[in-house]
Design an enzyme around this catalytic site. Structure first.
Site, PDB file in Angstrom:
ATOM      1  N   SER A 133      50.948  17.137   3.938  1.00  0.00           N
ATOM      2  CA  SER A 133      51.468  15.841   4.384  1.00  0.00           C
ATOM      3  C   SER A 133      52.986  15.899   4.285  1.00  0.00           C
ATOM      4  O   SER A 133      53.545  15.844   3.191  1.00  0.00           O
ATOM      5  CB  SER A 133      50.924  14.710   3.496  1.00  0.00           C
ATOM      6  OG  SER A 133      49.524  14.606   3.630  1.00  0.00           O
ATOM      7  N   LYS A 164      49.033  10.158   9.479  1.00  0.00           N
ATOM      8  CA  LYS A 164      48.830  10.250   8.028  1.00  0.00           C
ATOM      9  C   LYS A 164      49.750   9.273   7.302  1.00  0.00           C
ATOM     10  O   LYS A 164      49.376   8.699   6.277  1.00  0.00           O
ATOM     11  CB  LYS A 164      49.091  11.683   7.542  1.00  0.00           C
ATOM     12  CG  LYS A 164      48.938  11.881   6.026  1.00  0.00           C
ATOM     13  CD  LYS A 164      47.532  11.564   5.540  1.00  0.00           C
ATOM     14  CE  LYS A 164      47.391  11.676   4.020  1.00  0.00           C
ATOM     15  NZ  LYS A 164      47.408  13.051   3.528  1.00  0.00           N
TER      16      LYS A 164
END
Length: 314
Positions: free
Chosen positions: A107, A183
Site C-alpha cells: 500500500s 486502497k
C-alpha cells in the site's frame, strides 16, 4: 504420445516474492498451497526461513530472485521501500525483462506508483501492476483477499495465477495508481471505523456496561463490520498479541490519504481527525513501539480516566 487433440498443460509461472512480513508470509503460504513455485527474499532473512521449510526457495538477493522468476511480487512497508527494491543501487530494474510482470501488493503512494510504472516500462519494458489488498490476516490465510488493481487489463489477466491463489475478487480500477487510490478509499473507511470503535468501547466501559459483549451484540446490524469483529473484540478484551495490524501501518496509510485529499482539494475532515488520533495514540508510552492497532483504545481509556474528554485535548 501426444496427438493434435491432446491438451497440453500450460506451464505454471515461477513466482518471486519480496517482503515476507506480517501479510506477505500468509500470501506466500497460499501460493505454495496452490502448487506454485515460489522464490522468496526478505531484508531480514530469518523471517523467510519458515517459508523455505514449507517449500519456498530462498533467493540470495532481489536481483537473483527477479532474474529467475516470471512474475515478481512485492509486499513492502512503504513507498520508499518499494522504490529502493526496484530502482535503488541494487534495484531489480537492472535484471527485469521486457514483458515481465511486477505485481506490487504493497500500500503505497498512487502518484509515485504512476511514476515508477512509467519509469520501469521505459527502462526495461517490464509491466507494473499496483495491486494493494484488503482483508487482513484472516483473509490472507484463506486466500480470500480483495484486490484493487491498477494497470493494463491484459497484464492483470496474465497475473491470474497469483490473484487466483490470493484473492476472492480482483477489481480493475483503471491505469497505474488507480489500485492504490482505491486502497486509499478503503483505508479512509477502516481508519475512521477503528477510531470510532475504540471510542465506543471506551464509552461503554466508562458507562458501566460489559464492552466485551458489544461486538457480538452488534453483529449483523447496521453498526457491524469486519473491523468491529476482528479488532473491536481484541480492544474490548485487551488482546494485543499476536500483532495482526500495526498502528504505524494504519498511520502511514491514513496520513497519505490526508495528503492526497489536500492535493486534489477533497474535503476530508474525518480522515484528518483519524490521522490526528492515531498519531497521538502512537505517542503514548504505554502502547510501546508500533503496537497492534487494537492499542488505540488505550488513548480513549487514558483520557477518560484523566478527565481529558474535550475534543481539543485528544
Amino acid at each position: 504420445m501426444l496427438d493434435a487433440n491432446t491438451p497440453v498443460a500450460k506451464a505454471k509461472p515461477r513466482i518471486g516474492f519480496i517482503g515476507t512480513g506480517l501479510i506477505g508470509t500468509p500470501m506466500v503460504q497460499r501460493l505454495l498451497e496452490c502448487g506454485l513455485s515460489v522464490a522468496v527474499w526478505n531484508r531480514t532473512p530469518s523471517k523467510a526461513v519458515p517459508l523455505v521449510e514449507q517449500g519456498a526457495t530462498l533467493a540470495d538477493s532481489p536481483r537473483a530472485l527477479a532474474a529467475a522468476c516470471d512474475i515478481v511480487c512485492l509486499c513492502l512497508t512503504n513507498t520508499a521501500a518499494v522504490h529502493d527494491v526496484v530502482f535503488g543501487e541494487q534495484g531489480i530494474d537492472a535484471v527485469l525483462r521486457a514483458g515481465q510482470l511486477l505485481i506490487d501488493l504493497s500500500s503505497i503512494a498512487p502518484d509515485t506508483t504512476r511514476e515508477m510504472a512509467e519509469n520501469l516500462a521505459s527502462t526495461c519494458g517490464a509491466r507494473w501492476i499496483d495491486a494493494p489488498v484488503s482483508g487482513g490476516l484472516p483473509l490472507a490465510r484463506a486466500g480470500r483477499l480483495i484486490v484493487f488493481a491498477g494497470g493494463a487489463a491484459d497484464d492483470i489477466a496474465r497475473a491470474a495465477p497469483v490473484f487466483d491463489a490470493l484473492s476472492q475478487r480482483v477489481t480493475h480500477m483503471g491505469g497505474h495508481g488507480a489500485g492504490q487510490l482505491a486502497k486509499s478509499c478503503n483505508q479512509m473507511i477502516v481508519a475512521c471505523n477503528l477510531v470510532t470503535i475504540a471510542e465506543m468501547l471506551a464509552f461503554a466501559r466508562k458507562s458501566g456496561i460489559d464492552a466485551t459483549q458489544l461486538p457480538g451484540a452488534l453483529a449483523g446490524g447496521f453498526a457491524d463490520s469486519l473491523p468491529l469483529q476482528v479488532f473491536g473484540s481484541r480492544m474490548a478484551a485487551g488482546v494485543v498479541t499476536p500483532r495482526i495490524g500495526g498502528l504505524g501501518t494504519f498511520r502511514k496509510d491514513i496520513d497519505q490519504v490526508v495528503r492526497l485529499a489536500g492535493e486534489c482539494g477533497a474535503y476530508a475532515p474525518m480522515a484528518t481527525r483519524a490521522s490526528e488520533v492515531m498519531l497521538e495514540a502512537s505517542h503514548l508510552e504505554s502502547v510501546g513501539a508500533d503496537p497492534d492497532v487494537s492499542r488505540i483504545i488505550t488513548l480513549f481509556l487514558e483520557r477518560s480516566a484523566s478527565g481529558s474528554t474535550s475534543p481539543d485535548t485528544l
